[in-house]
Design a protein around this motif. Structure first.
Motif, PDB file in Angstrom:
ATOM      1  N   ASN A 276     -20.002  17.562   7.415  1.00  0.00           N
ATOM      2  CA  ASN A 276     -19.671  16.518   8.388  1.00  0.00           C
ATOM      3  C   ASN A 276     -18.851  15.411   7.734  1.00  0.00           C
ATOM      4  O   ASN A 276     -17.937  14.850   8.346  1.00  0.00           O
ATOM      5  N   ILE A 277     -19.175  15.105   6.481  1.00  0.00           N
ATOM      6  CA  ILE A 277     -18.395  14.116   5.736  1.00  0.00           C
ATOM      7  C   ILE A 277     -16.969  14.620   5.545  1.00  0.00           C
ATOM      8  O   ILE A 277     -15.995  13.884   5.755  1.00  0.00           O
ATOM      9  N   ALA A 278     -16.832  15.887   5.148  1.00  0.00           N
ATOM     10  CA  ALA A 278     -15.497  16.456   4.934  1.00  0.00           C
ATOM     11  C   ALA A 278     -14.681  16.469   6.222  1.00  0.00           C
ATOM     12  O   ALA A 278     -13.471  16.204   6.211  1.00  0.00           O
ATOM     13  N   GLN A 279     -15.334  16.761   7.341  1.00  0.00           N
ATOM     14  CA  GLN A 279     -14.620  16.766   8.620  1.00  0.00           C
ATOM     15  C   GLN A 279     -14.150  15.366   8.991  1.00  0.00           C
ATOM     16  O   GLN A 279     -13.018  15.175   9.469  1.00  0.00           O
ATOM     17  N   GLN A 280     -14.987  14.358   8.734  1.00  0.00           N
ATOM     18  CA  GLN A 280     -14.590  12.979   9.018  1.00  0.00           C
ATOM     19  C   GLN A 280     -13.435  12.554   8.132  1.00  0.00           C
ATOM     20  O   GLN A 280     -12.534  11.826   8.576  1.00  0.00           O
ATOM     21  N   VAL A 281     -13.440  13.005   6.878  1.00  0.00           N
ATOM     22  CA  VAL A 281     -12.331  12.712   5.961  1.00  0.00           C
ATOM     23  C   VAL A 281     -11.029  13.293   6.512  1.00  0.00           C
ATOM     24  O   VAL A 281      -9.977  12.646   6.482  1.00  0.00           O
ATOM     25  N   ASN A 282     -11.089  14.526   7.019  1.00  0.00           N
ATOM     26  CA  ASN A 282      -9.893  15.147   7.595  1.00  0.00           C
ATOM     27  C   ASN A 282      -9.373  14.358   8.796  1.00  0.00           C
ATOM     28  O   ASN A 282      -8.162  14.141   8.938  1.00  0.00           O
ATOM     29  N   ASP A 283     -10.283  13.939   9.659  1.00  0.00           N
ATOM     30  CA  ASP A 283      -9.869  13.184  10.848  1.00  0.00           C
ATOM     31  C   ASP A 283      -9.219  11.857  10.452  1.00  0.00           C
ATOM     32  O   ASP A 283      -8.181  11.468  11.012  1.00  0.00           O
ATOM     33  N   ILE A 284      -9.823  11.161   9.487  1.00  0.00           N
ATOM     34  CA  ILE A 284      -9.273   9.881   9.046  1.00  0.00           C
ATOM     35  C   ILE A 284      -7.918  10.083   8.383  1.00  0.00           C
ATOM     36  O   ILE A 284      -6.996   9.279   8.556  1.00  0.00           O
TER      37      ILE A 284
ATOM     38  N   ALA B 189      -0.481   6.629  11.509  1.00  0.00           N
ATOM     39  CA  ALA B 189      -0.257   5.180  11.553  1.00  0.00           C
ATOM     40  C   ALA B 189       0.745   4.747  10.490  1.00  0.00           C
ATOM     41  O   ALA B 189       1.600   3.885  10.740  1.00  0.00           O
ATOM     42  N   TYR B 190       0.658   5.341   9.300  1.00  0.00           N
ATOM     43  CA  TYR B 190       1.559   4.982   8.197  1.00  0.00           C
ATOM     44  C   TYR B 190       3.002   5.331   8.546  1.00  0.00           C
ATOM     45  O   TYR B 190       3.923   4.520   8.347  1.00  0.00           O
TER      46      TYR B 190
ATOM     47  N   TRP C 129       0.834  -1.201   0.000  1.00  0.00           N
ATOM     48  CA  TRP C 129       0.000   0.000   0.000  1.00  0.00           C
ATOM     49  C   TRP C 129       0.870   1.253   0.000  1.00  0.00           C
ATOM     50  O   TRP C 129       1.855   1.338   0.739  1.00  0.00           O
ATOM     51  N   THR C 130       0.473   2.214  -0.812  1.00  0.00           N
ATOM     52  CA  THR C 130       1.033   3.558  -0.700  1.00  0.00           C
ATOM     53  C   THR C 130       0.116   4.365   0.216  1.00  0.00           C
ATOM     54  O   THR C 130      -1.015   3.952   0.513  1.00  0.00           O
ATOM     55  N   LEU C 131       0.605   5.507   0.648  1.00  0.00           N
ATOM     56  CA  LEU C 131      -0.215   6.344   1.518  1.00  0.00           C
ATOM     57  C   LEU C 131      -1.478   6.788   0.797  1.00  0.00           C
ATOM     58  O   LEU C 131      -2.574   6.808   1.382  1.00  0.00           O
TER      59      LEU C 131
ATOM     60  N   GLN D  11       2.372  -4.146  15.846  1.00  0.00           N
ATOM     61  CA  GLN D  11       1.319  -3.365  16.486  1.00  0.00           C
ATOM     62  C   GLN D  11       0.920  -2.170  15.626  1.00  0.00           C
ATOM     63  O   GLN D  11      -0.274  -1.859  15.481  1.00  0.00           O
ATOM     64  N   ASN D  12       1.903  -1.506  15.045  1.00  0.00           N
ATOM     65  CA  ASN D  12       1.610  -0.352  14.185  1.00  0.00           C
ATOM     66  C   ASN D  12       0.851  -0.770  12.932  1.00  0.00           C
ATOM     67  O   ASN D  12      -0.032  -0.042  12.450  1.00  0.00           O
ATOM     68  N   LYS D  13       1.200  -1.933  12.377  1.00  0.00           N
ATOM     69  CA  LYS D  13       0.465  -2.440  11.216  1.00  0.00           C
ATOM     70  C   LYS D  13      -0.987  -2.756  11.598  1.00  0.00           C
ATOM     71  O   LYS D  13      -1.915  -2.521  10.801  1.00  0.00           O
ATOM     72  N   LEU D  14      -1.179  -3.268  12.800  1.00  0.00           N
ATOM     73  CA  LEU D  14      -2.534  -3.563  13.256  1.00  0.00           C
ATOM     74  C   LEU D  14      -3.362  -2.287  13.369  1.00  0.00           C
ATOM     75  O   LEU D  14      -4.553  -2.277  13.021  1.00  0.00           O
ATOM     76  N   VAL D  15      -2.745  -1.211  13.847  1.00  0.00           N
ATOM     77  CA  VAL D  15      -3.460   0.068  13.961  1.00  0.00           C
ATOM     78  C   VAL D  15      -3.932   0.529  12.584  1.00  0.00           C
ATOM     79  O   VAL D  15      -5.095   0.931  12.409  1.00  0.00           O
TER      80      VAL D  15
END
Length: 450
Positions: free
Chosen positions: A140-148, A155-156, A38-40, A220-224
């Motif tokens: 709200n969708i855009a805000q969730q996208v930013n958080d994710i 994590a990456y 996977w790439t970022l 552990q980081n891969k699991l996150v």
């Protein structure tokens, strides 16, 4: 031969295999669609398409769209049709005194329609409000996208950090193994004491422990990241390492980034629209003080069988009626219902203003903290580079001296531990600086890239 002797058992096994195979094929097909590396950007794209929270918010927006369509349709006239058919039975007495049981059929048919002509602006304000709520749902969708995006980036980079740490610790372990081998040879010829060889072996055990710890942290980081992407538990993947990782970039002024975020971030726009939504609620509540004017009309006819003139179409023609009219409803006393609704709407407006103020305050404070984090991370990175430079040189000198038997093993181990600590600090500082500068730029509206 056993299957032929027990045909019933063979049939059960065959049915079981048929029932299991489709599920296995479905799982395999899902796994085959996922990349091995996977790439970022692939992580971002996959999350935008498959994240459960995002898809739930998309469904909420679809529901808001339907509310808007319903609100617009409220200005249109309605149309209702009605049909009734009844059978009425009873005794009837003639002039001669004779009685008989008769059954009559009664039918009523009609259509009616009504449309609201004036309701104190309630319908228009409701349409405006529902339109704003669909925009809020999109924000709200855009805000969730930013958080994710922030969580996936963190994590990456943590996975990259752990992978690089493993590479360096593997090199340290390999060096320790060579040093133990050399120490054993020196001990065999009497060049070093037993305590020196034991100390070298203890250091090797410690380095191997560090390697196991680094490998555990990598898993552990891969699991996150797997859980953030909501990937199947049985799926194993790797991430693509960038050619270079930029840690030092231009640091924009704090006020500039804050102003940009306040003007563009979806949570701020959503809170601003929330004030407008509350003001429209207030306008809708005030409409309760005003009269409502409604226009209506109806068409209908009926017939009854068994009468003097029971011809169906004749009765339908004679009984055909048309009705049209206006209805004006004026509120006189509502037992404080309207006044209470207005006062509560005013409170909601003030509450929305506080929400906006709180959103802006939290955002500016978060950006300020991010700015400080960038400054600290870059300072730590510069210091870590300097520390690694000198500890690496000290470790190199101590290693050369150990080879020729000119170094005290205790001093050598001290230099090696300093080098390992400096190395881990450097790796941590490098990725910490890379993460913080990207998050800070993200608040300025710059997409995250490695």
């Amino acid at each position: 031969m056993m299957f032929f002797r027990q045909p019933g058992k063979f049939l059960l096994i065959f049915i079981f295999l048929l029932s299991v195979k489709p599920r296995l094929n479905a799982q395999d097909s899902t796994m085959l669609q996922l990349p091995a590396q996977w790439t970022l950007q692939q992580c971002f794209d996959y999350a935008l398409k498959n994240n459960i929270q995002l898809n739930s918010l998309r469904l909420s927006k679809m529901s808001s769209d339907q509310d808007l369509l319903l609100s617009r349709a409220a200005k249109l006239p309605n149309l209702t049709g009605s049909v009734s058919q009844d059978l009425n039975g009873g005794k009837s007495v003639t002039a001669a005194g004779n009685s008989s049981y008769r059954v009559n059929t009664t039918g009523n048919y009609g259509v009616n329609s009504s449309v609201t002509l004036f309701q104190g602006g309630y319908l228009n304000n409701d349409i405006k409000q529902k339109n704003l709520l669909t925009q809020v749902a999109g924000l709200n969708i855009a805000q969730q996208v930013n958080d994710i995006t922030v969580l996936i980036t963190q994590a990456y980079l943590n996975i990259l950090l752990a992978k690089e740490n493993i590479v360096y610790v593997q090199d340290v372990v390999a060096t320790s193994e060579a040093q133990v081998k050399q120490g054993q040879q020196q001990y065999d010829v009497g060049s070093i004491a037993l305590i020196g060889l034991v100390q070298l072996k203890a250091q090797l055990s410690n380095d191997r422990y560090l390697l196991v710890t680094a490998e555990n942290q990598h898993r552990q980081n891969k699991l996150v990241l797997k859980q953030l992407l909501q990937l199947p538990s049985s799926y194993n993947f790797e991430i693509q390492e960038p050619d270079t990782l930029i840690t030092n970039t231009r640091l924009y002024a704090l006020q500039e980034v804050q102003d940009s975020a306040l003007a563009n971030r979806p949570e701020v726009k959503s809170s601003e629209l929330g004030i407008q939504v509350s003001n429209l609620d207030l306008a809708k509540a005030r409409a309760g003080y005003l009269p409502t004017l409604t226009a209506g009309g109806a068409l209908g006819s009926s017939y009854v069988s068994g009468g003097a003139n029971s011809a169906y179409f004749k009765q339908m023609d004679n009984n055909f009626y048309q009705q049209i009219g206006l209805t004006l409803s004026v509120p006189i006393f509502t037992r404080r219902v309207v006044k209470t609704n207005v006062e509560k709407a005013k409170i909601e407006v003030d509450q929305s203003k506080l929400v906006l103020q709180d959103t802006k305050t939290n955002l500016t404070q978060t950006i300020e903290q991010s700015y400080i984090d960038v400054l600290n991370a870059q300072s730590q990175y510069d210091a870590a580079v300097e520390q690694l430079k000198y500890s690496q040189e000290g470790y190199r000198i101590a290693s050369e001296q150990l080879k020729v038997g000119a170094a005290n093993i205790v001093v050598f181990l001290q230099q090696k531990n300093l080098y390992i600590q400096a190395l881990q600090s450097y790796i941590q500082a490098k990725y910490n600086a890379a993460l913080n500068i990207r998050i800070y730029d993200f608040y300025r509206g710059i997409p995250v890239k490695l």
